[in-house]
Design a protein around this motif. Structure first.
Motif, PDB file in Angstrom:
ATOM      1  N   PRO A  32      75.881   0.614  61.214  1.00  0.00           N
ATOM      2  CA  PRO A  32      75.694   1.739  60.285  1.00  0.00           C
ATOM      3  C   PRO A  32      76.977   1.984  59.484  1.00  0.00           C
ATOM      4  CG  PRO A  32      74.975   2.290  62.516  1.00  0.00           C
ATOM      5  CD  PRO A  32      75.738   1.002  62.606  1.00  0.00           C
ATOM      6  N   PRO A  33      76.831   2.701  58.363  1.00  0.00           N
ATOM      7  CA  PRO A  33      75.607   3.337  57.869  1.00  0.00           C
ATOM      8  C   PRO A  33      74.699   2.395  57.102  1.00  0.00           C
ATOM      9  CG  PRO A  33      77.426   3.858  56.406  1.00  0.00           C
ATOM     10  CD  PRO A  33      77.996   3.045  57.545  1.00  0.00           C
ATOM     11  N   TYR A  34      73.396   2.655  57.224  1.00  0.00           N
ATOM     12  CA  TYR A  34      72.380   2.022  56.384  1.00  0.00           C
ATOM     13  C   TYR A  34      71.238   3.044  56.306  1.00  0.00           C
ATOM     14  CZ  TYR A  34      70.729   0.610  61.080  1.00  0.00           C
ATOM     15  OH  TYR A  34      70.348   0.604  62.396  1.00  0.00           O
ATOM     16  N   TYR A  35      70.142   2.672  55.692  1.00  0.00           N
ATOM     17  CA  TYR A  35      69.074   3.649  55.462  1.00  0.00           C
ATOM     18  C   TYR A  35      67.758   3.217  56.111  1.00  0.00           C
ATOM     19  CZ  TYR A  35      72.337   5.922  52.433  1.00  0.00           C
ATOM     20  OH  TYR A  35      73.457   6.582  51.971  1.00  0.00           O
ATOM     21  N   ALA A  36      66.958   4.200  56.487  1.00  0.00           N
ATOM     22  CA  ALA A  36      65.650   3.947  57.092  1.00  0.00           C
ATOM     23  C   ALA A  36      64.583   4.743  56.353  1.00  0.00           C
ATOM     24  CB  ALA A  36      65.665   4.355  58.569  1.00  0.00           C
ATOM     25  N   VAL A  37      63.422   4.128  56.166  1.00  0.00           N
ATOM     26  CA  VAL A  37      62.250   4.836  55.657  1.00  0.00           C
ATOM     27  C   VAL A  37      61.234   4.878  56.807  1.00  0.00           C
ATOM     28  CG1 VAL A  37      60.384   4.890  53.969  1.00  0.00           C
ATOM     29  CG2 VAL A  37      62.646   4.017  53.309  1.00  0.00           C
ATOM     30  N   ILE A  38      60.994   6.089  57.301  1.00  0.00           N
ATOM     31  CA  ILE A  38      60.014   6.271  58.377  1.00  0.00           C
ATOM     32  C   ILE A  38      58.688   6.641  57.715  1.00  0.00           C
ATOM     33  CG2 ILE A  38      59.423   7.504  60.489  1.00  0.00           C
ATOM     34  CD1 ILE A  38      62.405   8.318  60.704  1.00  0.00           C
ATOM     35  N   PHE A  39      57.697   5.752  57.855  1.00  0.00           N
ATOM     36  CA  PHE A  39      56.371   5.974  57.254  1.00  0.00           C
ATOM     37  C   PHE A  39      55.382   6.191  58.402  1.00  0.00           C
ATOM     38  CE2 PHE A  39      52.252   4.270  55.791  1.00  0.00           C
ATOM     39  CZ  PHE A  39      52.057   5.040  54.665  1.00  0.00           C
ATOM     40  N   THR A  40      54.917   7.422  58.544  1.00  0.00           N
ATOM     41  CA  THR A  40      53.991   7.772  59.624  1.00  0.00           C
ATOM     42  C   THR A  40      52.633   8.044  59.002  1.00  0.00           C
ATOM     43  OG1 THR A  40      55.868   8.873  60.665  1.00  0.00           O
ATOM     44  CG2 THR A  40      53.728   9.230  61.654  1.00  0.00           C
ATOM     45  N   SER A  41      51.555   7.478  59.576  1.00  0.00           N
ATOM     46  CA  SER A  41      50.255   7.592  58.903  1.00  0.00           C
ATOM     47  C   SER A  41      49.085   7.669  59.873  1.00  0.00           C
ATOM     48  CB  SER A  41      50.047   6.383  57.980  1.00  0.00           C
ATOM     49  OG  SER A  41      49.924   5.197  58.740  1.00  0.00           O
ATOM     50  N   LEU A  42      48.023   8.259  59.374  1.00  0.00           N
ATOM     51  CA  LEU A  42      46.725   8.208  60.035  1.00  0.00           C
ATOM     52  C   LEU A  42      45.765   7.530  59.058  1.00  0.00           C
ATOM     53  CD1 LEU A  42      46.737  11.807  61.554  1.00  0.00           C
ATOM     54  CD2 LEU A  42      46.838   9.653  62.835  1.00  0.00           C
ATOM     55  N   ARG A  43      45.047   6.521  59.522  1.00  0.00           N
ATOM     56  CA  ARG A  43      44.151   5.733  58.685  1.00  0.00           C
ATOM     57  C   ARG A  43      42.782   6.397  58.540  1.00  0.00           C
ATOM     58  NH1 ARG A  43      43.741   0.474  58.523  1.00  0.00           N
ATOM     59  NH2 ARG A  43      42.083   1.129  57.119  1.00  0.00           N
ATOM     60  N   THR A  44      42.094   6.034  57.471  1.00  0.00           N
ATOM     61  CA  THR A  44      40.673   6.335  57.347  1.00  0.00           C
ATOM     62  C   THR A  44      39.894   5.307  58.179  1.00  0.00           C
ATOM     63  OG1 THR A  44      40.717   4.970  55.364  1.00  0.00           O
ATOM     64  CG2 THR A  44      40.805   7.361  55.042  1.00  0.00           C
ATOM     65  N   ASP A  45      38.588   5.484  58.293  1.00  0.00           N
ATOM     66  CA  ASP A  45      37.759   4.522  59.032  1.00  0.00           C
ATOM     67  C   ASP A  45      37.650   3.203  58.274  1.00  0.00           C
ATOM     68  OD1 ASP A  45      37.129   6.019  61.285  1.00  0.00           O
ATOM     69  OD2 ASP A  45      35.461   7.017  60.285  1.00  0.00           O
ATOM     70  N   GLY A  46      37.550   2.114  59.008  1.00  0.00           N
ATOM     71  CA  GLY A  46      37.289   0.810  58.404  1.00  0.00           C
ATOM     72  C   GLY A  46      38.546   0.134  57.911  1.00  0.00           C
ATOM     73  N   ASP A  47      38.474  -1.193  57.740  1.00  0.00           N
ATOM     74  CA  ASP A  47      39.654  -1.924  57.272  1.00  0.00           C
ATOM     75  C   ASP A  47      39.798  -1.829  55.747  1.00  0.00           C
ATOM     76  OD1 ASP A  47      41.903  -3.883  57.871  1.00  0.00           O
ATOM     77  OD2 ASP A  47      40.778  -4.943  56.325  1.00  0.00           O
ATOM     78  N   ASN A  48      38.724  -2.116  55.014  1.00  0.00           N
ATOM     79  CA  ASN A  48      38.729  -2.004  53.544  1.00  0.00           C
ATOM     80  C   ASN A  48      39.886  -2.748  52.879  1.00  0.00           C
ATOM     81  OD1 ASN A  48      36.453  -0.131  53.570  1.00  0.00           O
ATOM     82  ND2 ASN A  48      37.892   1.406  54.339  1.00  0.00           N
ATOM     83  N   GLY A  49      40.245  -3.882  53.459  1.00  0.00           N
ATOM     84  CA  GLY A  49      41.307  -4.695  52.857  1.00  0.00           C
ATOM     85  C   GLY A  49      42.708  -4.295  53.259  1.00  0.00           C
ATOM     86  N   TYR A  50      42.799  -3.323  54.172  1.00  0.00           N
ATOM     87  CA  TYR A  50      44.115  -2.803  54.559  1.00  0.00           C
ATOM     88  C   TYR A  50      44.984  -3.857  55.261  1.00  0.00           C
ATOM     89  CZ  TYR A  50      47.620  -0.351  57.299  1.00  0.00           C
ATOM     90  OH  TYR A  50      48.791   0.027  57.876  1.00  0.00           O
ATOM     91  N   GLY A  51      44.394  -4.568  56.219  1.00  0.00           N
ATOM     92  CA  GLY A  51      45.166  -5.524  57.017  1.00  0.00           C
ATOM     93  C   GLY A  51      45.828  -6.588  56.164  1.00  0.00           C
ATOM     94  N   THR A  52      45.054  -7.134  55.245  1.00  0.00           N
ATOM     95  CA  THR A  52      45.573  -8.172  54.353  1.00  0.00           C
ATOM     96  C   THR A  52      46.706  -7.624  53.490  1.00  0.00           C
ATOM     97  OG1 THR A  52      43.393  -9.180  54.290  1.00  0.00           O
ATOM     98  CG2 THR A  52      44.931  -9.803  52.535  1.00  0.00           C
ATOM     99  N   MET A  53      46.501  -6.434  52.944  1.00  0.00           N
ATOM    100  CA  MET A  53      47.522  -5.842  52.076  1.00  0.00           C
ATOM    101  C   MET A  53      48.771  -5.465  52.876  1.00  0.00           C
ATOM    102  SD  MET A  53      48.322  -4.968  48.944  1.00  0.00           S
ATOM    103  CE  MET A  53      47.149  -4.260  47.772  1.00  0.00           C
TER     104      MET A  53
END
Lengths: 130, 130
Positions: A32-53
């Motif tokens: 350190p020092p360096y930077y972090a982006v913490i991305f916390t999420s809850l998904r909608t139902d279904g994949d809908n192309g999410y995994g590939t992206m």
């Protein structure tokens, strides 16, 4: 490393193995020092192309200037932490044209809710049994 | 929220449901600045009392001065992010006597490898479909 039991014809016995896209490594960040982006999420139902992206975005992020590493896990709640050399590198990645398309699809389709936290890593320490 | 399929006699069909200890909420942190501890880990094989202790430590952390919230997911790689008002609050939690016992058991038994990063959250933003 914890062990897992493979799938057979779609039936899982015990804890399932992880798809090949899951990263099982702690990011090898510099001092350190360096930077972090913490991305916390809850998904909608279904994949809908999410995994590939998601996989494409991880690969694209890794080619960006100032990228230091990424760590990701989902267990209902998803947490992805990406590490960067500077706030400028984070801003450039956020403004990347291909990433902007993914961000829009995230709001349109994939995420029920998310939070992004931009942090400065002040210090770190590690333990390795090996 | 993504749906899941329950277990029947130890056989999982599709993606398994999460144990009740898994937190499914994004932490409701205040406006920055505040602090985050990113704890990334790889477990050893077997539970060895880990689940019980992890739950007890989450509950104990939530009672500490300056605690703001916690988010956790494991998918091979485990990521737990706890949020705090100050570096002093983080130091006090690290020195908590009960937590020290858990930390020692972590090094003795539960973790193959871990990394702790102490961060200052500079800014954040959120999306909520609801």
């Amino acid at each position: 490393m914890t062990s897992c039991i493979g799938s057979q014809a779609g039936i899982f016995l015990g804890r399932p193995c992880y798809p090949y896209t899951v990263r099982m490594a702690i990011a090898a960040t510099p001092a350190p020092p360096y930077y972090a982006v913490i991305f916390t999420s809850l998904r909608t139902d279904g994949d809908n192309g999410y995994g590939t992206m998601a996989e494409a975005m991880e690969k694209l992020a890794a080619t960006q200037p100032g990228f230091l590493g990424i760590e990701s896990a989902r267990e209902g709640l998803g947490i992805t932490v990406s590490y960067w050399e500077s706030l400028e590198a984070i801003a450039a990645w956020k403004a990347n044209a291909t990433h902007l398309v993914a961000q829009q699809r995230g709001r349109d389709t994939w995420y029920e809710e998310f939070k992004v936290r931009i942090c400065r890593v002040e210090r770190d320490y590690a333990f390795d049994r090996a």
